[in-house]
Structures are given as C-alpha cells and as structure tokens.
Write a protein that holds these residues in place. Structure first.
Motif, PDB file in Angstrom:
ATOM      1  N   ALA A  78     -19.470 -27.083   1.273  1.00  0.00           N
ATOM      2  CA  ALA A  78     -18.058 -26.927   0.935  1.00  0.00           C
ATOM      3  C   ALA A  78     -17.191 -27.809   1.814  1.00  0.00           C
ATOM      4  O   ALA A  78     -17.621 -28.295   2.865  1.00  0.00           O
ATOM      5  CB  ALA A  78     -17.648 -25.462   1.088  1.00  0.00           C
ATOM      6  N   ILE A  79     -15.944 -27.985   1.365  1.00  0.00           N
ATOM      7  CA  ILE A  79     -14.944 -28.736   2.129  1.00  0.00           C
ATOM      8  C   ILE A  79     -13.688 -27.886   2.259  1.00  0.00           C
ATOM      9  O   ILE A  79     -13.190 -27.334   1.277  1.00  0.00           O
ATOM     10  CB  ILE A  79     -14.588 -30.068   1.442  1.00  0.00           C
ATOM     11  CG1 ILE A  79     -15.803 -31.001   1.412  1.00  0.00           C
ATOM     12  CG2 ILE A  79     -13.419 -30.752   2.153  1.00  0.00           C
ATOM     13  CD1 ILE A  79     -15.532 -32.354   0.770  1.00  0.00           C
ATOM     14  N   HIS A  80     -13.185 -27.778   3.493  1.00  0.00           N
ATOM     15  CA  HIS A  80     -11.904 -27.097   3.728  1.00  0.00           C
ATOM     16  C   HIS A  80     -10.858 -28.160   4.057  1.00  0.00           C
ATOM     17  O   HIS A  80     -11.026 -28.923   5.005  1.00  0.00           O
ATOM     18  CB  HIS A  80     -12.013 -26.100   4.878  1.00  0.00           C
ATOM     19  CG  HIS A  80     -10.901 -25.091   4.900  1.00  0.00           C
ATOM     20  ND1 HIS A  80      -9.566 -25.451   4.864  1.00  0.00           N
ATOM     21  CD2 HIS A  80     -10.902 -23.734   4.932  1.00  0.00           C
ATOM     22  CE1 HIS A  80      -8.815 -24.366   4.887  1.00  0.00           C
ATOM     23  NE2 HIS A  80      -9.606 -23.308   4.923  1.00  0.00           N
ATOM     24  N   PRO A  81      -9.765 -28.230   3.274  1.00  0.00           N
ATOM     25  CA  PRO A  81      -8.792 -29.307   3.479  1.00  0.00           C
ATOM     26  C   PRO A  81      -7.696 -28.994   4.498  1.00  0.00           C
ATOM     27  O   PRO A  81      -6.895 -29.868   4.810  1.00  0.00           O
ATOM     28  CB  PRO A  81      -8.178 -29.457   2.092  1.00  0.00           C
ATOM     29  CG  PRO A  81      -8.184 -28.048   1.556  1.00  0.00           C
ATOM     30  CD  PRO A  81      -9.444 -27.427   2.083  1.00  0.00           C
ATOM     31  N   GLY A  82      -7.624 -27.735   5.002  1.00  0.00           N
ATOM     32  CA  GLY A  82      -6.538 -27.378   5.921  1.00  0.00           C
ATOM     33  C   GLY A  82      -5.200 -27.416   5.219  1.00  0.00           C
ATOM     34  O   GLY A  82      -5.070 -26.974   4.076  1.00  0.00           O
ATOM     35  N   TYR A  83      -4.165 -27.953   5.897  1.00  0.00           N
ATOM     36  CA  TYR A  83      -2.862 -28.170   5.249  1.00  0.00           C
ATOM     37  C   TYR A  83      -2.481 -29.635   5.402  1.00  0.00           C
ATOM     38  O   TYR A  83      -3.010 -30.358   6.235  1.00  0.00           O
ATOM     39  CB  TYR A  83      -1.782 -27.239   5.817  1.00  0.00           C
ATOM     40  CG  TYR A  83      -1.610 -27.284   7.319  1.00  0.00           C
ATOM     41  CD1 TYR A  83      -1.082 -28.407   7.959  1.00  0.00           C
ATOM     42  CD2 TYR A  83      -1.959 -26.193   8.106  1.00  0.00           C
ATOM     43  CE1 TYR A  83      -0.923 -28.449   9.322  1.00  0.00           C
ATOM     44  CE2 TYR A  83      -1.792 -26.219   9.486  1.00  0.00           C
ATOM     45  CZ  TYR A  83      -1.282 -27.344  10.094  1.00  0.00           C
ATOM     46  OH  TYR A  83      -1.130 -27.380  11.452  1.00  0.00           O
ATOM     47  N   GLY A  84      -1.545 -30.088   4.563  1.00  0.00           N
ATOM     48  CA  GLY A  84      -1.192 -31.505   4.580  1.00  0.00           C
ATOM     49  C   GLY A  84      -2.327 -32.343   4.002  1.00  0.00           C
ATOM     50  O   GLY A  84      -3.272 -31.825   3.403  1.00  0.00           O
TER      51      GLY A  84
END
Length: 489
Positions: A78-84
């Motif tokens: 999986a990939i977590h994009p955070g914010y921005g």
C-alpha cells in the motif's frame, strides 16, 4: 480483507514521521521515498527502508510513476500519501489500484468529486446539505463573472474550482474591484492547479470556520469525531485549530455532525475525511468543501477522542470494520494546535530559512509536538514553511489556553525567524482567551501584537551564558547553591 504488511509513505517531514510511527505500532514495515535535499530528514532514518528520487526536490513527491515503481520494487502492499502533494490526486489513487497497490485513502471517484468544488457543492446540495448561493458551473469569462456577481450581490468571493489551501481565492467587496480580483484569482489558480476555472459565491462576513472529522469503513459504517474550529486564519490559510469550538452551541454542533455523517453514508464514502462549513453570526451553516485526506490538524481530534486517525486509515484500507459505534466515542477536554512555520511575522510573513542552531522544545502533561526538526538541521527552501505542530490539551478551555501559553514560552528555535512570537501574543489576547473569534480575528488584531517577542530567543541565550558563568564560579570556588544563595563548604 486485504493484508497490509508494508506501506510506502509518499510524503516528507512531520506527516511522514507520523505515518511511520503508526505503522510501527501496527507492526507494518514502513518505506519512504525522499529527495536529495531531504537526505538528512529524521523520517528517512526512522523508516525501515528508504529510497532516493533524484532530480527536482518537489518532483520527488509528485512524480507518481516513479513512486509507484519504487513501491512495487520494494514489494509494498500500500501507499499512504499523507497530506498535500499527491494526497488529493484521483489519478494517483487510480494508478495505485491499477498497479495492484492499496491507496490508503478514499476511492478515486470520491477524490475527483470533492476535488471539484462546484461538482461537490452540487452533489451535497442534492442530498440536502445547505450550501452558499453561487455558481454551479465553471466561470472562465470575466464578463460572465461580473454579471453573476451582480445577481448574487456584493460582497462575493471568487474561488479556484480545482485546488485548496486558500490559493486562487479573492474577496470582492465592490463592483469596481471585480476585474482586478478576477484576474488575480484565475492567474493564481493556473499557477498552482494548472486550471484557471473559478466559481463565484456569496461571501459571509467574518464567519466561523467549522469542520467535522469523519471516519468511514468499507462496510457502510460512518462515525464523526466531533468538530474543529479553524477560524483563526491568515489569507485563508489555517494558523490555529481547536476542538471543541469554544463558541459553537451544542445544537449547531450536533446538527453539523449529523449532516456530515448522513451525507457520507449517502455518497458511500470510505476512509477519513473532513466536511467543512462556514457558520455565520446567526448560526446558519453552509457547506464549503470536503477534504479527502488526513488533515494537518488531526492531532487535536486524536487527543480529545483517543482515536488514532492514521491507524484507522490504514485498517480501513485493509478492509477492517470500525472498532467502535458512535456512542462509544468519548470526547474529553479541549485541545489547541499551533502551526509552527518558518516565516517572519514582522515582514509580511515572508518565508525564512537557515540551520537550526539551538532547539528547545516544550514538554510536560498535555503537550504534544509533531515535528521532524532537530538541532543542526538545515531547512530546505523547496517546500512549505510549516515546521511542525504544537498541540496542547486540558480539561477546560481556560486550562488549555494556560497550557498553550506555558508551552509556547518554552519553545525556542534559533537560526531563523518563526511565527512562535505571533502565537505567544495570540494566547495572551483577551479576545482569544474568551474564545470569541472568527475568520477576521487576525485582520483585526495583528496591528496590536508585539512581535518583538522573537528577541526572547536572545534572552534565553543570555540566560545560558549567565548559567555557564555561574557554574564556572561554583567549580572554581567549591560553592553549592541553596535557594540560589551560594555558600562555601
């Protein structure tokens, strides 16, 4: 249920570190990509694996083909994009799915819907959510915009149709100013979002900016984690966030929470998200936008509810059901978040940069600091000016303000100017202490603040020099200190 055992964090700074910590607690392997200028980032060393992306420092977190390729080579689930960066890119979310990777966030079609402010406004209005009077389709032509503004009635606000963060947004009070403001808004929109489309709506004078935190799983369960008051802003960008809102009455609070939960259920939304409203002086509320990502200000909600929002995001993406019903969520006390930025409040908030020469952080009960800063760190100039977030908690509003005052006085960053002096002034201001503020707070109060408080860093340096001198005297003369009085022994 999908298995997530390895997550690539497609972000940097404090949010990357925050996601890494969540992964470690869930016993998930964390992987980060990083730009050449971020080679000394603490989050790079804290991750289980790290991979550089050479070239433009910003592209390292925006070129999703490279990020996806690295994720696959590193055998990530999986990939977590955070914010921005890529967090609200429907194309990126879809590309993850197309490449067999789990995107830790909403479905691509929801990101696309809420990324288009006009489409989301129409969709929310259709299911009964109150919205502000304004355009439902993009406006590109200035004359058409002028005609619409006259129909709505001034003051109006021009907003970028694609994007957020206060970019491409202009308030127009008089018809004579429309042309200048329209050009300014569309040009900024093109610069930051690649499109000059805007929409026009009625402007609410000095409202409160209230947002509702939503958590929704893939099984139709939706709960709210209360509201946050984000009214203290500068140029439409949040400066301080609070939960619960000191001014919002409980009837309006429950109404906004119910509207938000019902709307997300009807739309089949998944993951975490934030439904944002403007609330006027008569407690009329209007939907303005939906943020389909984790918010910068999520820590205040975590503190008052005890819910780890990042961990819930990961578990929901893996197909888990929510662990609690709405009535099981307990709200306790008040929390305030202060965004700590490398900027000079005395020079029109111009960004600053440099090396962290001295770094003294606050602590004690009810104090949390989310940052990746450390002494000796050289601040890159390629990214946003936010250095981190100081969060405080207490059982009541008065206690939270007092704790904030104490924590901010303990917080010193030497090497470049920051907005800490501004925060120190705000928490001492009577209006703030009374919890009586709206989105016009800083416009009204900036001139009365004494921002020379930045010199307190120099004062702290002087204290250290005096202490060193005192210790030298003690050592040379065999003295001990008793209540600050020195005696021979």
């Amino acid at each position: 249920m999908k298995k997530i055992s390895k997550v690539l964090v497609a972000n940097r700074g404090e949010i990357a570190l925050r996601i890494i910590r969540a992964c470690k607690e869930l016993e998930i392997t964390s992987v980060v990509v990083f730009s050449e200028v971020d080679v000394n980032g603490v989050w790079v060393t804290r991750a289980d694996e790290c991979y550089p992306i050479v070239g433009n420092p910003i592209d390292a977190y925006l070129k999703y083909d490279k990020i996806i390729d690295l994720a696959k080579k590193a055998s990530c689930d999986a990939i977590h994009p955070g914010y921005g960066f890529l967090s609200e890119s429907a194309e990126f979310a879809q590309a993850c799915e197309d490449n067999g990777l789990i995107f830790i966030g909403p479905k691509p079609h929801h990101i696309e819907l809420f990324g288009d402010k006009m489409a989301s406004k129409v969709a929310m209005k259709k299911i009964g959510v109150p919205v502000l009077e304004g355009t439902n389709t993009p406006v590109i032509d200035e004359e058409e915009g002028r005609r619409i503004a006259l129909e709505i009635g001034y003051p109006i606000i021009i907003k970028a149709a694609f994007g957020g963060g206060g970019r491409g947004m202009r308030i127009v009070h008089f018809a004579n100013d429309f042309s200048k403001m329209f050009d300014s808004a569309t040009n900024e929109s093109i610069k930051y979002f690649g499109k000059g489309d805007v929409f026009i709506e009625k402007y609410v004078q000095n409202p409160r900016h209230i947002e509702i935190q939503i958590v929704a799983d893939q099984h139709g369960n939706v709960v709210h984690l209360g509201e946050r008051d984000c009214s203290i802003q500068r140029r439409h960008q949040k400066v301080i966030e609070i939960t619960p809102s000191p001014l919002l009455n409980d009837e309006v609070r429950q109404k906004l929470c119910k509207i938000s939960v019902d709307a997300m259920k009807q739309l089949g939304y998944e993951s975490v998200g934030t439904v944002e409203f403007l609330v006027d002086e008569k407690d009329n509320a209007y939907f303005i936008e939906m943020n389909t990502r984790v918010q910068v200000e999520h820590p205040v909600t975590e503190i008052v509810t005890g819910v780890d929002i990042i961990q819930r995001m990961i578990e929901i993406a893996a197909g888990d059901k929510l662990k609690y019903l709405q009535e099981q969520i307990q709200f306790r006390g008040y929390a305030i978040e202060f965004r700590i930025n490398s900027e000079d409040p005395q020079n029109n908030f111009m960004p600053t940069a440099g090396t962290v020469i001295k770094y003294l952080t606050p602590g004690g009960p009810g104090v949390r600091l989310d940052t990746s800063l450390y002494s000796g760190y050289e601040l890159p100039t390629s990214y946003d000016s936010m250095l981190g977030k100081l969060i405080v908690w207490a059982l009541d509003w008065k206690g939270a303000v007092a704790k904030a005052r104490r924590a901010l006085d303990e917080f010193h960053i030497e090497g470049f100017k920051t907005n800490i002096p501004l925060h120190r002034e705000i928490v001492r201001d009577t209006t703030f202490k009374e919890g009586s503020f709206d989105t016009g707070y800083l416009d009204v109060n900036m001139n009365k603040f004494n921002l020379e408080a930045q010199s307190s860093i120099a004062d702290e340096e002087e204290k250290f020099l005096k202490l060193e001198k005192t210790l030298k005297i003690i050592k040379e003369n065999n003295l001990i200190s008793v209540n600050n009085n020195f005696t021979l022994y």
